[in-house]
Design an enzyme around this catalytic site. Sequence first.
Site, PDB file in Angstrom:
ATOM      1  N   ASP A 119       0.843  -1.195   0.000  1.00 15.31           N
ATOM      2  CA  ASP A 119       0.000   0.000   0.000  1.00 15.31           C
ATOM      3  C   ASP A 119       0.874   1.239   0.000  1.00 15.31           C
ATOM      4  O   ASP A 119       1.751   1.389   0.847  1.00 15.31           O
ATOM      5  CB  ASP A 119      -0.930  -0.002   1.219  1.00 15.31           C
ATOM      6  CG  ASP A 119      -2.098   0.962   1.028  1.00 15.31           C
ATOM      7  OD1 ASP A 119      -2.465   1.245  -0.135  1.00 15.31           O
ATOM      8  OD2 ASP A 119      -2.646   1.441   2.031  1.00 15.31           O
ATOM      9  N   HIS A 126      -3.836  13.948   0.691  1.00 19.64           N
ATOM     10  CA  HIS A 126      -4.064  13.055   1.827  1.00 19.64           C
ATOM     11  C   HIS A 126      -2.914  13.136   2.831  1.00 19.64           C
ATOM     12  O   HIS A 126      -3.126  13.294   4.037  1.00 19.64           O
ATOM     13  CB  HIS A 126      -4.236  11.615   1.338  1.00 19.64           C
ATOM     14  CG  HIS A 126      -4.293  10.597   2.453  1.00 19.64           C
ATOM     15  ND1 HIS A 126      -5.334  10.542   3.349  1.00 19.64           N
ATOM     16  CD2 HIS A 126      -3.415   9.623   2.822  1.00 19.64           C
ATOM     17  CE1 HIS A 126      -5.107   9.563   4.226  1.00 19.64           C
ATOM     18  NE2 HIS A 126      -3.956   8.994   3.923  1.00 19.64           N
ATOM     19  N   GLU A 191     -10.776   3.707   3.388  1.00 20.31           N
ATOM     20  CA  GLU A 191      -9.846   4.514   2.593  1.00 20.31           C
ATOM     21  C   GLU A 191     -10.156   4.247   1.128  1.00 20.31           C
ATOM     22  O   GLU A 191     -10.085   3.102   0.663  1.00 20.31           O
ATOM     23  CB  GLU A 191      -8.384   4.165   2.908  1.00 20.31           C
ATOM     24  CG  GLU A 191      -7.939   4.690   4.266  1.00 20.31           C
ATOM     25  CD  GLU A 191      -6.442   4.547   4.524  1.00 20.31           C
ATOM     26  OE1 GLU A 191      -5.764   3.791   3.787  1.00 20.31           O
ATOM     27  OE2 GLU A 191      -5.963   5.195   5.472  1.00 20.31           O
ATOM     28  N   GLU A 193      -9.286   3.954  -2.448  1.00 18.34           N
ATOM     29  CA  GLU A 193      -8.036   3.748  -3.178  1.00 18.34           C
ATOM     30  C   GLU A 193      -8.313   3.060  -4.515  1.00 18.34           C
ATOM     31  O   GLU A 193      -9.373   2.463  -4.719  1.00 18.34           O
ATOM     32  CB  GLU A 193      -7.056   2.867  -2.376  1.00 18.34           C
ATOM     33  CG  GLU A 193      -6.724   3.435  -1.003  1.00 18.34           C
ATOM     34  CD  GLU A 193      -5.495   2.799  -0.361  1.00 18.34           C
ATOM     35  OE1 GLU A 193      -4.686   2.172  -1.085  1.00 18.34           O
ATOM     36  OE2 GLU A 193      -5.350   2.942   0.864  1.00 18.34           O
ATOM     37  N   ASP A 225      -9.205   0.240   1.723  1.00 23.36           N
ATOM     38  CA  ASP A 225      -8.237  -0.149   2.746  1.00 23.36           C
ATOM     39  C   ASP A 225      -8.836   0.201   4.119  1.00 23.36           C
ATOM     40  O   ASP A 225      -8.528   1.231   4.704  1.00 23.36           O
ATOM     41  CB  ASP A 225      -6.915   0.604   2.495  1.00 23.36           C
ATOM     42  CG  ASP A 225      -5.855   0.280   3.527  1.00 23.36           C
ATOM     43  OD1 ASP A 225      -5.959  -0.766   4.176  1.00 23.36           O
ATOM     44  OD2 ASP A 225      -4.918   1.092   3.672  1.00 23.36           O
ATOM     45  N   ARG A 229      -8.792   3.623  13.114  1.00 22.22           N
ATOM     46  CA  ARG A 229      -7.916   4.761  13.425  1.00 22.22           C
ATOM     47  C   ARG A 229      -7.416   4.762  14.857  1.00 22.22           C
ATOM     48  O   ARG A 229      -6.304   5.231  15.132  1.00 22.22           O
ATOM     49  CB  ARG A 229      -8.660   6.074  13.154  1.00 22.22           C
ATOM     50  CG  ARG A 229      -9.134   6.254  11.726  1.00 22.22           C
ATOM     51  CD  ARG A 229      -7.988   6.249  10.744  1.00 22.22           C
ATOM     52  NE  ARG A 229      -8.465   6.412   9.371  1.00 22.22           N
ATOM     53  CZ  ARG A 229      -7.710   6.185   8.303  1.00 22.22           C
ATOM     54  NH1 ARG A 229      -6.452   5.797   8.444  1.00 22.22           N
ATOM     55  NH2 ARG A 229      -8.195   6.346   7.109  1.00 22.22           N
ATOM     56  N   GLN A 232      -4.734   2.173  15.094  1.00 19.65           N
ATOM     57  CA  GLN A 232      -3.597   2.697  14.332  1.00 19.65           C
ATOM     58  C   GLN A 232      -2.798   3.730  15.125  1.00 19.65           C
ATOM     59  O   GLN A 232      -1.568   3.714  15.152  1.00 19.65           O
ATOM     60  CB  GLN A 232      -4.120   3.318  13.026  1.00 19.65           C
ATOM     61  CG  GLN A 232      -3.031   3.807  12.063  1.00 19.65           C
ATOM     62  CD  GLN A 232      -3.630   4.340  10.750  1.00 19.65           C
ATOM     63  OE1 GLN A 232      -4.839   4.324  10.549  1.00 19.65           O
ATOM     64  NE2 GLN A 232      -2.766   4.803   9.876  1.00 19.65           N
ATOM     65  N   TYR A 236       1.170   2.605  15.603  1.00 20.87           N
ATOM     66  CA  TYR A 236       1.870   2.819  14.322  1.00 20.87           C
ATOM     67  C   TYR A 236       3.306   3.317  14.442  1.00 20.87           C
ATOM     68  O   TYR A 236       4.063   3.246  13.466  1.00 20.87           O
ATOM     69  CB  TYR A 236       1.053   3.740  13.411  1.00 20.87           C
ATOM     70  CG  TYR A 236       1.293   5.227  13.567  1.00 20.87           C
ATOM     71  CD1 TYR A 236       0.714   5.915  14.618  1.00 20.87           C
ATOM     72  CD2 TYR A 236       2.082   5.930  12.667  1.00 20.87           C
ATOM     73  CE1 TYR A 236       0.914   7.276  14.759  1.00 20.87           C
ATOM     74  CE2 TYR A 236       2.284   7.284  12.800  1.00 20.87           C
ATOM     75  CZ  TYR A 236       1.711   7.956  13.851  1.00 20.87           C
ATOM     76  OH  TYR A 236       1.913   9.300  13.986  1.00 20.87           O
ATOM     77  N   LYS A 245      -4.934  -2.219  10.018  1.00 25.03           N
ATOM     78  CA  LYS A 245      -5.303  -2.323   8.612  1.00 25.03           C
ATOM     79  C   LYS A 245      -5.325  -3.760   8.100  1.00 25.03           C
ATOM     80  O   LYS A 245      -5.865  -4.030   7.035  1.00 25.03           O
ATOM     81  CB  LYS A 245      -4.335  -1.498   7.756  1.00 25.03           C
ATOM     82  CG  LYS A 245      -4.563  -0.006   7.893  1.00 25.03           C
ATOM     83  CD  LYS A 245      -3.439   0.784   7.271  1.00 25.03           C
ATOM     84  CE  LYS A 245      -3.686   2.277   7.368  1.00 25.03           C
ATOM     85  NZ  LYS A 245      -4.661   2.780   6.385  1.00 25.03           N
ATOM     86  N   THR A 249      -8.991  -5.894   3.474  1.00 24.86           N
ATOM     87  CA  THR A 249      -8.844  -4.950   2.362  1.00 24.86           C
ATOM     88  C   THR A 249      -9.767  -5.446   1.256  1.00 24.86           C
ATOM     89  O   THR A 249      -9.649  -6.601   0.839  1.00 24.86           O
ATOM     90  CB  THR A 249      -7.386  -4.926   1.844  1.00 24.86           C
ATOM     91  OG1 THR A 249      -6.510  -4.610   2.933  1.00 24.86           O
ATOM     92  CG2 THR A 249      -7.202  -3.918   0.731  1.00 24.86           C
ATOM     93  N   THR A 342      -4.750   6.398   0.024  1.00 24.93           N
ATOM     94  CA  THR A 342      -6.005   7.149   0.049  1.00 24.93           C
ATOM     95  C   THR A 342      -5.973   8.291  -0.961  1.00 24.93           C
ATOM     96  O   THR A 342      -4.991   9.027  -1.031  1.00 24.93           O
ATOM     97  CB  THR A 342      -6.239   7.728   1.458  1.00 24.93           C
ATOM     98  OG1 THR A 342      -6.133   6.663   2.388  1.00 24.93           O
ATOM     99  CG2 THR A 342      -7.598   8.386   1.556  1.00 24.93           C
ATOM    100  N   GLU A 356     -10.411  12.351   7.292  1.00 25.97           N
ATOM    101  CA  GLU A 356     -10.236  13.693   6.723  1.00 25.97           C
ATOM    102  C   GLU A 356     -11.571  14.415   6.554  1.00 25.97           C
ATOM    103  O   GLU A 356     -11.672  15.610   6.811  1.00 25.97           O
ATOM    104  CB  GLU A 356      -9.544  13.593   5.359  1.00 25.97           C
ATOM    105  CG  GLU A 356      -8.151  13.002   5.415  1.00 25.97           C
ATOM    106  CD  GLU A 356      -7.708  12.506   4.052  1.00 25.97           C
ATOM    107  OE1 GLU A 356      -7.940  11.319   3.754  1.00 25.97           O
ATOM    108  OE2 GLU A 356      -7.157  13.309   3.268  1.00 25.97           O
TER     109      GLU A 356
HETATM  110 MN    MN Z   1      -4.207   2.861   2.643  1.00 23.45          MN
END
Ligand code: MN
Length: 406
Positions: A119, A126, A191, A193, A225, A229, A232, A236, A245, A249, A342, A356
């Site tokens: 990814d 983004h 997300e 994509e 995706d 959050r 994450q 992360y 994640k 997917t 994204t 966002e």
């Molecule tokens: Mn992604």
Amino acid sequence: MPDYDPNASEHQSWVPVDPESDFPIQNLPFGIFEKPGRGVRPGVRIGDTVLDLAELKLAEGNTLNGLASCAREIRRRVSWLLNAANSELRDDAALQSRSLLPIAAVETRLPFGIGDYIDFYSSLEHATNVGKMFRDPANPLLPNWRHLPVGYHGKAGTVILGDRDIRRPHGQLSKDNQTSVVGPSRRLDFELEVGFFLNRSTALGESIPVASAEEAIFGLVLLNDWSARDIQRWEYQPLGPFLSKSFATSITPWVIPLDALAPFRVAGPAQDPPVLPYLQQQGARNLNIELEVWLQPLGETAPMCICRTNFSGMYWSVAQQVAHLTSNGASVRTGDLCGSGTISGSEPDSFGSLLELTWNGARPIHYPGGAERTFLEDGDRVIIKGACVGAHRIGFGDLSARVLPA
Ligand code: MN
């Protein structure tokens, strides 16, 4: 078979196809399907009909991996079989009844055996939005961002078809960045994509030059995706997203050949500073794909479009991604899947994630029936749509899935 360009817009087919369909004669996407009693096999989609490539003796197998290297020839052959000037299948009722199946009679399967899933993070808007929210509003982009297509290796084993509902994941959550508890994610997100599949394998130590990188791309799909959050945010640093994640997917089942998208090429945005030579690409490097996200909260009678954006604005192109991915000599395999990252535009209604769109939950989305959303609730339905629109229309089909309770 005459010399024949399947992408020309003036083709007349003897198979009637609704001009509004996502799958006109110029599209001819490949997929894998199962028909009860007939097993799993490759097919090409036109309108609401699936052409059985095994029945037509053009290809076989329960993934597209085996036919990927000769897809261009198969597509030309299929296109000629469907041409009004060719009687071969047009006048053979028995072969038609065996090889043309209504879409409602088949079940789609994952198109490829996917060895690796990568990814990227290729939308400037983004990356800027995320940097503004979580790092420094005055200096949101990390220093490397304009120099290389940032990416990470994801989890290939949990790539699923887009019509499968998504179970809300459990994970470690931290309120204070010091202590943690286990619980269902409260900040489940999508997300938006675009994904693409590779059509060849390389040897360890080999790189794919940017100039020929598009030749290594089989075709494109829409990709969601799914991201938790809150999981994450805690996990992360320093290595990037992990379990936030990896739970799922989603992709669309019909892979649109890159050849079919040739009429929709556009220049990408200017890259400043100039990129290093191994990433320098000539010509129109981006694709004009109109993208939308619709969200139907549980209890609302209809979905509402919450994001409209376009793939054409991506800073890093698919060819640059392939060139970068292999620049260290890492080998790739047929069926490897890459996600764009994204896709966000510059307007607040063109952002490709709820993170966002609601600015990390600070600006809820309001619905006519009274629902209010920051992140996804149980029972919500997310629908991602994509199409190229011009002299003819090439659609990707919808990604549409519901959120199930943890
Ligand atoms: Mn992604």
